[in-house]
Design an enzyme around this catalytic site. Structure first.
Site, PDB file in Angstrom:
ATOM      1  N   LYS A 220       0.825  -1.220   0.000  1.00 10.52           N
ATOM      2  CA  LYS A 220       0.000   0.000   0.000  1.00 10.52           C
ATOM      3  C   LYS A 220       0.852   1.259   0.000  1.00 10.52           C
ATOM      4  CE  LYS A 220      -4.493  -1.459   0.760  1.00 10.52           C
ATOM      5  NZ  LYS A 220      -5.131  -2.205   1.821  1.00 10.52           N
TER       6      LYS A 220
ATOM      7  N   LYS B 180      -4.281 -10.089  -6.360  1.00  8.52           N
ATOM      8  CA  LYS B 180      -5.540 -10.343  -5.651  1.00  8.52           C
ATOM      9  C   LYS B 180      -6.680  -9.484  -6.196  1.00  8.52           C
ATOM     10  CE  LYS B 180      -6.374  -8.266  -1.819  1.00  8.52           C
ATOM     11  NZ  LYS B 180      -6.431  -7.683  -0.471  1.00  8.52           N
TER      12      LYS B 180
ATOM     13  N   LYS C 130     -10.931  -4.731  -3.532  1.00  6.27           N
ATOM     14  CA  LYS C 130     -12.034  -3.789  -3.746  1.00  6.27           C
ATOM     15  C   LYS C 130     -11.577  -2.356  -3.990  1.00  6.27           C
ATOM     16  CE  LYS C 130     -13.422  -4.284   1.003  1.00  6.27           C
ATOM     17  NZ  LYS C 130     -12.160  -4.130   1.724  1.00  6.27           N
TER      18      LYS C 130
HETATM   19  P1  TYM Z   1     -10.765  -6.554   3.713  1.00  4.73           P
HETATM   20  O1  TYM Z   1     -11.852  -5.562   3.892  1.00  4.73           O
HETATM   21  O2  TYM Z   1      -9.690  -6.255   2.736  1.00  4.73           O
HETATM   22  O3  TYM Z   1     -11.385  -7.948   3.323  1.00  4.73           O
HETATM   23  C1  TYM Z   1     -12.444  -8.541   4.060  1.00  4.73           C
HETATM   24  C2  TYM Z   1     -12.264 -10.044   4.046  1.00  4.73           C
HETATM   25  O4  TYM Z   1     -12.251 -10.525   2.699  1.00  4.73           O
HETATM   26  C3  TYM Z   1     -11.072 -11.281   2.446  1.00  4.73           C
HETATM   27  N1  TYM Z   1     -10.646 -11.056   1.071  1.00  4.73           N
HETATM   28  C4  TYM Z   1     -10.421 -12.016   0.174  1.00  4.73           C
HETATM   29  N2  TYM Z   1     -10.506 -13.360   0.244  1.00  4.73           N
HETATM   30  C5  TYM Z   1     -10.223 -14.071  -0.862  1.00  4.73           C
HETATM   31  N3  TYM Z   1      -9.849 -13.499  -2.046  1.00  4.73           N
HETATM   32  C6  TYM Z   1      -9.751 -12.158  -2.165  1.00  4.73           C
HETATM   33  N4  TYM Z   1      -9.411 -11.608  -3.315  1.00  4.73           N
HETATM   34  C7  TYM Z   1     -10.041 -11.356  -1.027  1.00  4.73           C
HETATM   35  N5  TYM Z   1     -10.046 -10.014  -0.798  1.00  4.73           N
HETATM   36  C8  TYM Z   1     -10.404  -9.853   0.484  1.00  4.73           C
HETATM   37  C9  TYM Z   1     -10.047 -10.752   3.435  1.00  4.73           C
HETATM   38  O5  TYM Z   1      -9.030 -11.693   3.676  1.00  4.73           O
HETATM   39  C10 TYM Z   1     -10.920 -10.477   4.642  1.00  4.73           C
HETATM   40  O6  TYM Z   1     -11.110 -11.658   5.395  1.00  4.73           O
HETATM   41  N6  TYM Z   1      -7.733  -5.884   7.635  1.00  4.73           N
HETATM   42  C11 TYM Z   1      -8.981  -6.489   7.191  1.00  4.73           C
HETATM   43  C12 TYM Z   1     -10.184  -6.053   7.957  1.00  4.73           C
HETATM   44  C13 TYM Z   1     -10.058  -6.226   9.421  1.00  4.73           C
HETATM   45  C14 TYM Z   1     -10.190  -7.439  10.140  1.00  4.73           C
HETATM   46  C15 TYM Z   1     -10.043  -7.084  11.493  1.00  4.73           C
HETATM   47  C16 TYM Z   1     -10.419  -8.754   9.742  1.00  4.73           C
HETATM   48  C17 TYM Z   1      -9.836  -5.234  10.321  1.00  4.73           C
HETATM   49  N7  TYM Z   1      -9.828  -5.763  11.565  1.00  4.73           N
HETATM   50  C18 TYM Z   1     -10.096  -8.068  12.503  1.00  4.73           C
HETATM   51  C19 TYM Z   1     -10.480  -9.719  10.741  1.00  4.73           C
HETATM   52  C20 TYM Z   1     -10.317  -9.384  12.088  1.00  4.73           C
HETATM   53  C21 TYM Z   1      -9.208  -6.130   5.741  1.00  4.73           C
HETATM   54  O7  TYM Z   1      -8.678  -5.176   5.246  1.00  4.73           O
HETATM   55  O8  TYM Z   1     -10.123  -6.919   5.114  1.00  4.73           O
END
Ligand code: TYM
Length: 332
Positions: free
Chosen positions: A112, A197, A200
């Site tokens: 990032k 990946k 979003k």
């Molecule tokens: P975020 O918002 O990027 O993604 C949410 C969840 O979706 C999964 N994910 C994916 N899985 C498979 N293939 C993909 N292309 C893909 N893109 C996203 C992510 O692994 C995630 O499970 N840091 C985290 C949010 C967060 C969080 C937490 C998660 C903040 N605090 C505490 C768990 C526990 C994040 O940016 O997820």
């Protein structure tokens, strides 16, 4: 009872990656077998350049989509991170537990910072300390399991390290959490660039399927997915990442095994067609339910209000205990 916590960050519209990697499992399995909390982690969306109105809109949309995907507020707690102060209270203690070296080693931080710099912007300090807030999200609730996609596993590993270190220094306070990942589609790749990946917040959207895409848009994106040289259908992530990704997505949609499914196809065209239809059918009920819920924002607000209240009550005692443990004088 097992405690589960996970979250989604409102930095863009939710994608098929979010759904297959995380949200679908939360709804289908996790909420039924554990005491689970699912959170729209809006504070994390402020770690990169953001438009306030858009974050607000996306937070509401993400919460609505979680409910549309089947999270049932009678079974689990759905809430917005910034509504529960315990997350930021504990994040500071996590910053005092982590070292700056371990933060700088995080893959997402490196990726990032590179993309923020490429856009000519500065890097916010909160992007570096992000994993401390994420650790707080998890540890505040005594979480046992964190169901996430593959890209978040490193952050959960760091959370474990911080919990162990804190407990060693100040006495047993936190449960040591562990990651759970789906068997297939733990890392859904971008359809136009199957070596990265499906994310979003990426600027180029042709390779990203959003949960709210119209069926025609989904079909178009899948049919135009980049495939690899050769024409035989094999599941080989290293040599044929585009085809392997389609096989993973199809397997995740239909509950099959990607390697076995590969044997059923002799052309990329047929594989794409079936994958497109499987995704359209998978997302159809989510889109329909989202439309109903979006027409009744007061009901979503009520869920979030109640969720925040429950979450606060769960997090408060542990965070207070952590404050005492590090030597802060309790309020008199
Ligand atoms: P975020 O918002 O990027 O993604 C949410 C969840 O979706 C999964 N994910 C994916 N899985 C498979 N293939 C993909 N292309 C893909 N893109 C996203 C992510 O692994 C995630 O499970 N840091 C985290 C949010 C967060 C969080 C937490 C998660 C903040 N605090 C505490 C768990 C526990 C994040 O940016 O997820």
């Amino acid at each position: 009872m097992t405690r589960i916590f996970s979250g989604v960050k409102p930095t863009g519209h939710l994608t098929l990656g979010n759904y297959l990697g995380a949200v679908r499992r939360w709804a289908a399995e996790d909420q039924h077998r554990a005491d689970a909390l699912f959170c729209v982690v809006d504070l994390h969306a402020l770690t990169v350049e953001h438009d306030p109105a858009r974050v607000r809109r996306l937070s509401r949309q993400a919460a609505t989509l979680l409910l549309a995907a089947g999270l049932d507020p009678q079974r689990c707690t759905v809430f917005v991170q910034s509504h529960v102060d315990e997350h930021t209270r504990l994040a500071y203690l996590m910053e005092c537990t982590a070292s700056d070296g371990e933060m700088r080693r995080m893959i997402q931080y490196k990726e990032k910072t590179a993309s923020e710099r490429a856009r000519g912007g500065g890097v916010r300090l909160s992007l570096l300390t992000y994993p401390a807030l994420m650790a707080a999200d998890i540890l505040a609730y005594g979480t046992d399991e964190v169901p996430v996609g593959e890209d978040q596993a490193q952050h959960v590993e760091l959370t474990r390290d911080l919990a162990v270190r804190f407990n060693q220094r100040y006495g047993q306070t936190f449960v040591i959490p562990r990651t759970t990942q789906p068997k297939v589609a733990a890392r859904v790749m971008d359809l136009q660039d199957p070596t990265s990946k499906m994310g979003k917040s990426h600027a180029r959207t042709a390779g990203i399927i959003y949960l709210l895409d119209e069926p025609e848009a989904v079909r178009k994106k899948v049919m135009r997915a980049v495939t690899d040289g050769g024409s035989d259908v094999v599941h080989d992530r290293a040599e044929r990442p585009g085809v392997a990704n389609l096989l993973d997505v199809l397997a995740a949609c239909t509950g099959g095994d990607p390697e076995k499914i590969a044997g059923q196809y002799d052309s990329y065209g047929a594989l794409k067609k079936d994958t497109a239809e499987a995704v359209v059918e998978l997302l159809r009920p989510v889109r329909e339910r989202h439309a109903e819920l979006a027409a009744d924002p007061a009901s979503v607000d009520a869920v979030l209000r109640d969720g925040a209240e429950r979450a606060r009550a769960m997090a408060r005692p542990r965070v207070d205990e952590a404050y005492r443990a590090v030597g802060l004088l309790p309020p008199v």
